[in-house]
Design an enzyme around this catalytic site. Structure first.
Site, short mmCIF file in Angstrom:
data_model
loop_
_atom_site.label_atom_id
_atom_site.label_comp_id
_atom_site.label_asym_id
_atom_site.label_seq_id
_atom_site.Cartn_x
_atom_site.Cartn_y
_atom_site.Cartn_z
N HIS A 37 -10.59 -11.97 39.85
CA HIS A 37 -10.45 -13.41 39.59
C HIS A 37 -10.64 -14.20 40.89
O HIS A 37 -11.30 -15.24 40.91
CB HIS A 37 -9.05 -13.72 39.04
CG HIS A 37 -8.76 -13.12 37.70
ND1 HIS A 37 -7.80 -12.14 37.53
CD2 HIS A 37 -9.26 -13.36 36.47
CE1 HIS A 37 -7.74 -11.80 36.25
NE2 HIS A 37 -8.60 -12.53 35.59
N ARG A 189 -5.41 -5.61 32.37
CA ARG A 189 -4.87 -4.52 31.53
C ARG A 189 -4.55 -3.27 32.35
O ARG A 189 -3.75 -2.44 31.92
CB ARG A 189 -5.83 -4.21 30.40
CG ARG A 189 -5.87 -5.30 29.35
CD ARG A 189 -6.60 -4.88 28.10
NE ARG A 189 -6.31 -5.77 27.00
CZ ARG A 189 -6.91 -6.92 26.78
NH1 ARG A 189 -7.86 -7.31 27.59
NH2 ARG A 189 -6.58 -7.68 25.75
P1 AMP Z 1 -9.43 -12.92 32.13
O1 AMP Z 1 -8.28 -13.56 32.82
O2 AMP Z 1 -9.32 -11.44 32.06
O3 AMP Z 1 -9.77 -13.58 30.83
O4 AMP Z 1 -10.69 -13.16 33.06
C1 AMP Z 1 -11.02 -14.41 33.57
C2 AMP Z 1 -12.38 -14.32 34.22
O5 AMP Z 1 -12.35 -13.35 35.25
C3 AMP Z 1 -13.48 -13.88 33.23
O6 AMP Z 1 -14.67 -14.59 33.51
C4 AMP Z 1 -13.63 -12.42 33.55
O7 AMP Z 1 -14.90 -11.89 33.24
C5 AMP Z 1 -13.40 -12.42 35.07
N1 AMP Z 1 -13.02 -11.09 35.54
C6 AMP Z 1 -12.02 -10.31 35.06
N2 AMP Z 1 -12.01 -9.13 35.71
C7 AMP Z 1 -13.02 -9.16 36.61
C8 AMP Z 1 -13.54 -8.24 37.57
N3 AMP Z 1 -13.02 -7.04 37.74
N4 AMP Z 1 -14.61 -8.63 38.32
C9 AMP Z 1 -15.18 -9.85 38.14
N5 AMP Z 1 -14.73 -10.76 37.26
C10 AMP Z 1 -13.68 -10.43 36.49
#
Ligand code: AMP
Length: 281
Positions: A37, A189
């Protein structure tokens, strides 16, 4: 760093910033932030004057209620991380403002089948929920740039379609997946995995590497079968291992597609569902 909890106060603030000619980058998240993030925040801060990070665990995108209930909440450390990164604006809306109880949620989107393949097949209604929240957030923030991670490959394609459907001028940029040093894709997760499961989870990344190394020489069905076998042997319950076209996510079974390809995996370790993907060309 300014924290907004109400749509009206965020809108007023961003209106003032826009009047000053400042550009706005937007990174939507569900919190429990990690390095993946933060890389998006940093990229946004390099290209926009103001970076808005939203933290909202969207109930509508969880097809499994238990998954929603177990979603980690780390607001205190999230705010520390965002502050240390230099993010200017954090938006933490109330569910009742995003989904007012008085207004039934009726919005639907023609995602041309993208919502029924892969993740869509195994998580019915998931992408409708993603579109419903992103439609609202995008209209609230009215960002110049939207930054998302390749980690959620199909989600990026869905949002690309959503932007086209809504006609919003926001430009989507997709950033590479940030991984642990051994290769495990960073994910909120992962916090629910035991140390042993974290080692097991590496099999997903190693499967993707193996698929990539065999893609030019071996039969696709055989490659996928080997990957499923490997994951199953290592304690996973596999939802899918697929090789698909990057734009449509149509599965490809032979090496005759002119389209670039991506390998995608979704599998459970215990009750934790992990996804990952890798571009093959
Ligand atoms: P989330 O909070 O999991 O919904 O993710 C928020 C944003 O962070 C989304 O655009 C995800 O694709 C991105 N994201 C989550 N994990 C990663 C990662 N390991 N590398 C790059 N972007 C990520």
């Amino acid at each position: 760093m300014i924290i907004h909890r109400h749509i009206s106060s965020l809108r007023n603030y961003l209106h003032l910033m826009r009047k000053k000619g400042l550009s706005i980058g937007f990174v939507p998240t569900m919190g429990a932030l990690h390095e993946g993030h933060l890389k998006l925040m940093q990229a946004s801060m390099e290209s926009s004057d103001i970076t808005v990070c939203s933290i909202f665990v969207n109930p509508n995108q969880f097809n499994d209620k238990k998954d929603f209930e177990k979603y980690p909440n780390r607001l205190g450390s999230d705010l520390d991380m965002l502050y240390n990164t230099g993010v200017q604006v954090v938006f933490i809306p109330f569910t009742d403002e995003i989904y007012p109880p008085s207004a039934p949620i009726t919005d639907n989107y023609d995602l041309e089948g993208l919502d029924t393949r892969l993740e869509g097949k195994f998580r019915p209604g998931h992408f409708l929920g993603v579109c419903q929240v992103m439609d609202r957030l995008l209209h609230i923030v009215e960002a110049d740039y939207l930054l998302m991670g390749q980690k959620d490959f199909q989600q990026c394609l869905v949002i690309k379609k959503l932007l086209k459907i809504t006609g919003l001028p926001t430009q989507l940029s997709i950033f590479p997946t940030i991984r642990e040093p051994e290769g495990l894709a960073m994910s909120t997760r992962n916090m629910r995995l035991s140390p042993d499961q974290k080692v097991q989870a590496l099999n997903i990344y190693n499967c993707l590497i193996e698929i990539k190394s065999k893609i030019e020489s071996e039969d696709f069905e055989q490659i996928k079968k080997l990957a499923v076998d490997r994951l199953t042997r290592n304690g996973f319950r596999v939802d899918y291992v697929e090789i698909a076209e990057t734009e449509s996510l149509f599965p490809v079974s032979q090496r005759n597609s002119a389209q670039p390809l991506v390998a995608l995996v979704a599998a459970f370790l215990g009750d934790v569902r992990l996804i990952d993907n890798m571009l093959l060309q």
